[in-house]
Write an enzyme that holds these catalytic residues in place. Structure first.
Site, PDB file in Angstrom:
ATOM      1  N   GLU A 260       2.913   0.089   6.704  1.00 64.70           N
ATOM      2  CA  GLU A 260       3.303   0.406   8.160  1.00 64.70           C
ATOM      3  C   GLU A 260       4.671  -0.384   8.317  1.00 64.70           C
ATOM      4  O   GLU A 260       5.030  -1.279   7.553  1.00 64.70           O
ATOM      5  CB  GLU A 260       2.067  -0.271   8.756  1.00 64.70           C
ATOM      6  CG  GLU A 260       0.773   0.224   8.545  1.00 64.70           C
ATOM      7  CD  GLU A 260       0.591   1.520   9.288  1.00 64.70           C
ATOM      8  OE1 GLU A 260       1.624   2.173   9.790  1.00 64.70           O
ATOM      9  OE2 GLU A 260      -0.736   1.919   9.586  1.00 64.70           O
TER      10      GLU A 260
ATOM     11  N   ASN B 114       5.114   7.156  12.293  1.00 65.48           N
ATOM     12  CA  ASN B 114       5.892   5.913  12.696  1.00 65.48           C
ATOM     13  C   ASN B 114       6.411   5.422  11.270  1.00 65.48           C
ATOM     14  O   ASN B 114       7.178   4.441  11.423  1.00 65.48           O
ATOM     15  CB  ASN B 114       4.897   4.596  12.896  1.00 65.48           C
ATOM     16  CG  ASN B 114       3.969   4.374  11.918  1.00 65.48           C
ATOM     17  OD1 ASN B 114       3.755   5.031  10.880  1.00 65.48           O
ATOM     18  ND2 ASN B 114       2.874   3.484  11.926  1.00 65.48           N
TER      19      ASN B 114
ATOM     20  N   HIS C 280       5.670   5.460   8.252  1.00 60.94           N
ATOM     21  CA  HIS C 280       4.911   4.667   7.084  1.00 60.94           C
ATOM     22  C   HIS C 280       5.101   5.775   5.915  1.00 60.94           C
ATOM     23  O   HIS C 280       4.845   6.907   5.996  1.00 60.94           O
ATOM     24  CB  HIS C 280       3.366   4.168   7.328  1.00 60.94           C
ATOM     25  CG  HIS C 280       2.438   5.168   7.599  1.00 60.94           C
ATOM     26  ND1 HIS C 280       1.578   5.201   8.707  1.00 60.94           N
ATOM     27  CD2 HIS C 280       1.866   6.241   6.749  1.00 60.94           C
ATOM     28  CE1 HIS C 280       0.530   6.134   8.555  1.00 60.94           C
ATOM     29  NE2 HIS C 280       0.922   6.642   7.346  1.00 60.94           N
TER      30      HIS C 280
ATOM     31  N   ASP D  86      -3.170   5.276  -2.320  1.00 64.30           N
ATOM     32  CA  ASP D  86      -3.766   4.665  -1.450  1.00 64.30           C
ATOM     33  C   ASP D  86      -5.345   4.986  -1.264  1.00 64.30           C
ATOM     34  O   ASP D  86      -5.863   6.009  -1.744  1.00 64.30           O
ATOM     35  CB  ASP D  86      -3.344   4.454   0.097  1.00 64.30           C
ATOM     36  CG  ASP D  86      -2.964   5.604   0.333  1.00 64.30           C
ATOM     37  OD1 ASP D  86      -3.282   6.616  -0.059  1.00 64.30           O
ATOM     38  OD2 ASP D  86      -2.215   5.702   1.417  1.00 64.30           O
TER      39      ASP D  86
HETATM   40  C1  GLP Z   1      -2.112   8.833   6.013  1.00 66.04           C
HETATM   41  C2  GLP Z   1      -1.920   8.690   4.401  1.00 66.04           C
HETATM   42  C3  GLP Z   1      -0.405   8.950   4.088  1.00 66.04           C
HETATM   43  C4  GLP Z   1      -0.062  10.134   4.806  1.00 66.04           C
HETATM   44  C5  GLP Z   1       0.035  10.175   6.359  1.00 66.04           C
HETATM   45  C6  GLP Z   1       0.341  11.475   7.082  1.00 66.04           C
HETATM   46  O1  GLP Z   1      -1.766   7.580   6.895  1.00 66.04           O
HETATM   47  N1  GLP Z   1      -2.151   7.195   3.934  1.00 66.04           N
HETATM   48  O2  GLP Z   1      -0.364   8.770   2.753  1.00 66.04           O
HETATM   49  O3  GLP Z   1       1.231  10.311   4.465  1.00 66.04           O
HETATM   50  O4  GLP Z   1      -1.240   9.888   6.710  1.00 66.04           O
HETATM   51  O5  GLP Z   1      -0.842  12.414   6.927  1.00 66.04           O
HETATM   52  P1  GLP Z   1      -0.628  13.925   7.147  1.00 66.04           P
HETATM   53  O6  GLP Z   1       0.078  14.559   6.046  1.00 66.04           O
HETATM   54  O7  GLP Z   1      -1.915  14.399   7.562  1.00 66.04           O
HETATM   55  O8  GLP Z   1       0.451  13.919   8.627  1.00 66.04           O
END
Ligand code: GLP
Length: 242
Positions: free
Chosen positions: A134, A127, A129, A62
């Protein structure tokens, strides 16, 4: 699902590295990559290793809409800093956040179809995702433009000076795009992820919990620490990683 419990994020880096190394040994050519703080220790292990990706392809999940790759908070910039500058791939695809939504999402799904992903790494939102999909995102979704939820904007605000600077939209592989990968490695650390981890592994498969779809994928490894796994009830499934 294979569930590996690690002591901490550093050990998770080694466990994740092993999954990458095994995939490379088995001929994997295309790697689906993720941003967020979670995969950093795996990228550190990859950088320190002698694994060679110079003839391989990476495809990221993404990108924020509206940020150019030169912006410090763009995911392209993150990947350059945390992996690509030190460990270049032959080609590294990240959605172009500055491109028009319809053209870019189609182009990107075409890239995924032309380069089937052998191993996809995923983090997990609080949540549930995956990528930026989402809750409520259709399971058959392909690369699309996403409106970020307030909770995701808040969770990501720590990287920006002000919350109003956090982009409200992103381009993300869809859940259907992610499920095309031959193998998936999902990584989650910390108590804030415990509800999502339990729902992903033991809850019903529902679009309200995007990561629950992984129960339907044939080849998934989950790496968690103790805090992230604290709400799992079926403890026999958990394999300690040493
Ligand atoms: C963002 C990214 C996700 C990631 C998530 C969790 O929203 N788009 O790909 O998995 O955050 O992030 P973290 O690994 O910093 O907890």
């Amino acid at each position: 699902m294979k569930i590996l419990q690690v002591k901490d994020q550093q050990a998770g880096g080694r466990a994740g590295y092993d999954v990458f190394a095994e995939a490379v040994k088995n001929g994997a050519h295309v790697f689906g990559l993720a941003t967020g703080s979670t995969p950093i220790s795996i990228y550190d292990e990859l950088k320190a290793s002698d694994l060679d990706f110079s003839d391989k392809i990476s495809i990221n999940l993404d990108e924020y809409k509206g940020l150019p790759g030169t912006h410090e908070q763009s995911y392209r910039y993150f990947m350059n800093e945390h992996l690509f500058n030190a460990k270049p791939f032959k080609e590294s695809y990240v959605p172009d956040g500055m491109a028009d939504a319809e053209t870019e999402t189609k182009r990107y799904e075409g890239i995924i179809d032309a380069n089937p992903i052998d191993l996809q790494i995923l983090g997990l939102g609080q949540n549930g995702h995956i990528g930026f999909n989402e809750p409520g995102t259709p399971f058959d979704s392909l690369t699309h433009e996403v409106t970020l939820t307030e909770s995701t904007i808040e969770a990501n605000a720590r990287f920006f000076e002000h919350e109003d600077e956090v982009p409200r939209y992103a381009y993300s592989m869809g859940i259907g795009s992610i499920m095309k990968a031959k193998e998936i490695l999902l990584v989650a650390y910390g108590a804030a992820k415990a509800d999502a981890v339990a729902a992903m592994i033991e809850g019903p498969v529902t679009e309200d919990m995007p990561a629950s779809i992984l129960q339907k994928h044939a080849n998934v490894t989950v790496i968690i620490d103790e805090a992230a796994g604290a709400k799992l009830t079926n403890r026999e499934e958990i394999v300690p990683f040493v």
